[in-house]
Write a protein that holds these residues in place. Structure first.
Motif, mmCIF file in Angstrom:
data_model
loop_
_atom_site.group_PDB
_atom_site.id
_atom_site.type_symbol
_atom_site.label_atom_id
_atom_site.label_comp_id
_atom_site.label_asym_id
_atom_site.label_seq_id
_atom_site.Cartn_x
_atom_site.Cartn_y
_atom_site.Cartn_z
ATOM 1 N N TYR A 356 -8.992 -0.522 8.189
ATOM 2 C CA TYR A 356 -7.829 -0.076 7.430
ATOM 3 C C TYR A 356 -6.810 -1.212 7.438
ATOM 4 O O TYR A 356 -7.011 -2.250 8.082
ATOM 5 C CB TYR A 356 -7.253 1.211 8.025
ATOM 6 C CG TYR A 356 -7.131 1.193 9.526
ATOM 7 C CD1 TYR A 356 -5.982 0.729 10.162
ATOM 8 C CD2 TYR A 356 -8.184 1.628 10.325
ATOM 9 C CE1 TYR A 356 -5.870 0.689 11.537
ATOM 10 C CE2 TYR A 356 -8.090 1.592 11.718
ATOM 11 C CZ TYR A 356 -6.936 1.125 12.314
ATOM 12 O OH TYR A 356 -6.831 1.077 13.676
ATOM 13 N N ASN A 380 -2.238 1.950 -0.605
ATOM 14 C CA ASN A 380 -2.848 1.557 0.655
ATOM 15 C C ASN A 380 -4.302 2.005 0.776
ATOM 16 O O ASN A 380 -4.871 2.015 1.867
ATOM 17 C CB ASN A 380 -2.059 2.139 1.834
ATOM 18 C CG ASN A 380 -0.718 1.444 2.014
ATOM 19 O OD1 ASN A 380 -0.485 0.381 1.463
ATOM 20 N ND2 ASN A 380 0.164 2.072 2.788
ATOM 21 N N ASP A 381 -4.899 2.380 -0.340
ATOM 22 C CA ASP A 381 -6.291 2.838 -0.315
ATOM 23 C C ASP A 381 -7.249 1.647 -0.282
ATOM 24 O O ASP A 381 -7.094 0.682 -1.044
ATOM 25 C CB ASP A 381 -6.593 3.694 -1.545
ATOM 26 C CG ASP A 381 -5.782 4.983 -1.550
ATOM 27 O OD1 ASP A 381 -5.480 5.480 -0.445
ATOM 28 O OD2 ASP A 381 -5.445 5.471 -2.644
#
Length: 467
Positions: A356, A380-381
């Motif tokens: 992430y 933020n994907d």
């Protein structure tokens, strides 16, 4: 009388056989030098020579140094790594040698040490002054922080003299001189430089008192086992890279192109770059000991290495360079400057399972805002397999390239392994420690483990035992 005759005959025969072998090797070398094969004439070909040729050429090098250089299959493996698998990397190392070797040779001569020890820095760091090992050894000569204190190398929040080419080379010379004094054998001294004096002493004891590196090699740690063979291979490839059609990739500056100035005031690399128009990456390359791209105020002054043609502009513009009125960036400035690329190089990162934004940003010493700006991401994907442009310092780029090019350990039919069923509470580290695995990364790669979340109770792992 018969025994004497047989001994004398055997001695004469061995001399004749040795001479014939030397003549045969010499003839093979001459044939290869004179061959008209198209594959060897092409500059982009990768020549591979018979063992006898490598043995002959290394024997020639051995005649010129007090460090014993010999050829065997372990040395051949490292020669192949440098001349076949890592040719491009070796080309860069050869170029960097034009900058660093004059520094090394001057120090080695001062300490009356064999000049061939300059090749040790290639084995240690591939001539990357900011190289950091998995065990936190740093610099051209790979000193850990406690070892560096023995040689008065300063390490603080702004400065790491383990990365200073001059000071770290002085320390390395002093340490090598000390190790040779212990063993009176250069191969053992080299092994001790890598593994530590205690490791070599223990290996000598476990071998029954043997004092040959090759005889104590089975009792050394894995990394130290390959250290002397790698050193011998580097001696060969740096002397004969032309035979392998490798062209040096020279850096922008070599030793004769630079000079120094001294300052007692604090200044950032960015400020110097802005005023006298030296690229930030050039300042980083020439001044690797300043960790934060910032030169602090020091009691005895600090040395700055610059291209020769920039010395006069620096002196002429000192008042502007050291202007105390320059404002320090705050949080808002940092956000506004997100995506800065100056002094950095681009790499491509493939998003892996379990990754992430924060994890990737921490890995590459940047921020989420940097990553989003570099890749024009609206959110933020992230998706597994997604490719991201990441801008990192040249030093980090070199480390990443080193990791990619690191040759995997060869396995053979004698390697032993077991299957282990993961228990509740197990971690990759605890399993690797339990079975004395060669490395955590090897365990993960062998079993397709991306991160700890893949380690479920009941999962069967194939574990190679460290013989």
């Amino acid at each position: 009388m018969i025994k004497k005759y047989l001994l004398e005959t055997g001695f004469i025969f061995s001399i004749i056989a040795g001479s014939l072998l030397s003549i045969q090797a010499s003839e093979i070398v001459c044939q290869i030098k004179n061959t008209e094969y198209e594959s060897l004439k092409k500059s982009d070909s990768i020549p591979i020579f018979p063992d006898l040729v490598y043995e002959y050429k290394i024997a020639e090098l051995n005649n010129l140094t007090p460090i014993e250089l010999e050829y065997n299959d372990k040395v051949r493996r490292y020669i192949d790594v440098y001349t076949i698998e890592r040719r491009e990397h070796l080309a860069k190392i050869i170029g960097l040698a034009e900058y660093y070797f004059p520094i090394f040779e001057e120090a080695l001569d001062k300490y009356n040490l064999p000049l061939e020890l300059k090749y040790l820095a290639i084995v240690e760091s591939a001539l990357d002054p900011r190289a950091i090992s998995s065990t936190a050894a740093v610099g051209l000569w790979q000193f850990k922080i406690n070892t560096s204190k023995m040689f008065d190398l300063e390490v603080n929040s702004y400065i790491d003299e383990r990365c200073d080419p001059l000071k770290s080379t002085e320390a390395a010379c002093s340490y090598l001189q000390y190790l040779y004094r212990i063993y009176n054998n250069w191969q053992l001294a080299l092994a001790a430089y890598n593994g530590g004096p205690g490791v070599v002493r223990n290996a000598i004891e476990r071998s029954g008192g043997k004092t040959s590196f090759w005889e104590i090699q089975p009792f050394l740690p894995e990394q130290t086992k390959g250290y002397v063979p790698a050193f011998i291979a580097v001696n060969y490839v740096m002397s004969h890279y032309k035979d392998h059609n490798i062209e040096p990739v020279r850096p922008d500056y070599i030793f004769i192109d630079v000079d120094t100035v001294k300052t007692t005031k604090a200044v950032s690399f960015q400020r110097i770059s802005d005023v006298i128009h030296v690229p930030l990456e050039t300042l980083q390359f020439l001044n690797p000991s300043y960790k934060q791209d910032y030169i602090p105020k020091m009691k005895d002054g600090a040395v700055i290495v610059l291209p020769k043609e920039k010395i006069k502009p620096f002196i002429k513009n000192e008042k502007v360079i050291f202007d105390d009125k320059i404002e320090v960036k705050d949080f808002h400035d940092q956000v506004a400057d997100a995506g800065e690329k100056n002094g950095k190089v681009k790499i491509v990162h493939e998003v892996a399972k379990g990754e992430y934004f924060h994890k990737i940003a921490i890995k590459y010493n940047c921020t989420i805002d940097d990553i989003r700006t570099w890749n024009s991401l609206p959110s933020n994907d992230l998706n597994v397999g997604q490719l991201l442009d990441i801008w990192v310092t040249p030093a980090m780029a070199n480390r990443i390239e080193e990791e990619k090019l690191q040759p995997k350990q060869q396995r053979d039919s004698t390697d032993r392994y077991i299957y282990y069923t993961v228990q509740k509470g197990d971690t990759v580290w605890s399993i690797a420690s339990k079975f004395n695995c060669r490395s955590i990364s090897e365990l993960k790669e062998e079993n397709n483990i991306v991160d700890e979340t893949d380690l479920k109770p009941g999962l069967k792992l194939k574990i190679f035992l460290n013989n």
